[in-house]
Write an enzyme that holds these catalytic residues in place. Structure first.
Site, PDB file in Angstrom:
ATOM      1  CD  GLU A  41      -1.303   7.336  13.000  1.00  0.00           C
ATOM      2  OE1 GLU A  41      -2.336   6.679  13.191  1.00  0.00           O
ATOM      3  OE2 GLU A  41      -1.279   8.582  13.024  1.00  0.00           O
ATOM      4  CE  LYS A 110      -4.611   7.081  16.389  1.00  0.00           C
ATOM      5  NZ  LYS A 110      -4.512   7.573  14.993  1.00  0.00           N
ATOM      6  CB  CYS A 144      -1.977  10.327  15.526  1.00  0.00           C
ATOM      7  SG  CYS A 144      -2.549  11.609  14.391  1.00  0.00           S
TER       8      CYS A 144
END
Length: 262
Positions: A41, A110, A144
């Site tokens: 990330e 995200k 994540c």
């Protein structure tokens, strides 16, 4: 498809240096026969860099995307990388997939931001499932914290994702996600999950490494330690097809019972 996971925090705050790290890793990955290299990330800029996130953010088709496309084409290996994406006044925590010929295949923002740090610096993405075809596999992108939501990964399973790439910045004390949650997600959704982490101290965070590629049988095909490392493993479409044939999870679902979940 042989998949290389670059476990590294790069050089936080320096896009130029991180592109050099990526270039060197792409060369090693290609020499090892990998068709895909995945980074953590926010690899392009660093994660815990405060207001520099906004300063260094670039469009999905910006200069760094062009540089990474050149790296991918020169080494003949696809690249999935994490970066801060600028779209007008908004900045997203994004991951982009570029093919081995330098074509931009997919860009994901995200959808589940973790903690005050991320909510202070990023806009939340709104598209849960982003996919592309690569090397005979349907590849999905996630970042994540997203993988910690079962609904998120199940959406990918129902959309036919074979290999889910998850650039991550997993920090202490949550290493159990890499060790336990990720293999379970791969098993319960019958897919490969490539979880690629940062490592070492950065700002207020301590990243735990432990990058892994888990298979549909819940077994880790490779697992990094806690330091800088390039690890490789295969995502085998034959094993995946066999596993889906024998594992009844997706076939035995009863969606009519699950309405209360949403």
């Amino acid at each position: 498809m042989r998949t290389a996971l670059l476990q590294s925090s790069g050089r936080p705050g320096s896009v130029v240096e991180n592109l050099k790290v990526l270039d060197e890793a792409a060369g090693r990955a290609a020499e090892a026969g990998a068709g895909l290299l995945a980074t953590p990330e926010m690899f392009l800029t660093g994660y815990a860099i405060g207001d520099d996130i906004a300063r260094l953010a670039e469009p999905a088709d910006g200069e760094s995307a062009d540089a990474i496309a050149e790296i991918a084409a020169r080494h003949g290996v696809a690249v999935a990388y994490g970066y801060p994406e600028r779209d007008g006044e908004r900045v997203f925590n994004s991951a982009q997939l570029i093919s081995a010929d330098g074509t931009r295949l997919a860009n994901y923002r995200k959808t589940h931001l973790f903690g005050c740090f991320e909510r202070d610096h990023f806009t939340t993405g709104e598209q849960a499932v982003v996919q592309a075809e690569l090397g005979g596999l349907r590849v999905g992108l996630m970042i994540c914290y997203d993988v910690e939501f079962p609904e998120n990964v199940r959406a990918h399973a129902l959309a036919g994702t074979d290999l889910l790439i998850v650039p991550t910045a997993q920090m202490h004390p949550f290493q159990f996600v890499a060790e336990s949650v990720v293999p379970v997600r791969a098993f319960e959704n019958q897919m490969y999950v490539a979880y690629v982490n940062r490592t070492g101290p950065e700002g207020e965070f301590e990243f735990v490494g432990l990058s892994t590629l888990a298979g549909p049988d819940g077994i880790a095909r490779t697992r990094a330690g806690r330091g800088e490392e390039l690890v490789l493993a295969d995502a085998d479409p034959v094993l995946l097809a066999d596993s889906r044939e024998t594992n009844p999870y997706l076939k035995d679902r009863r969606p009519g019972l699950y309405g209360s979940l949403i």
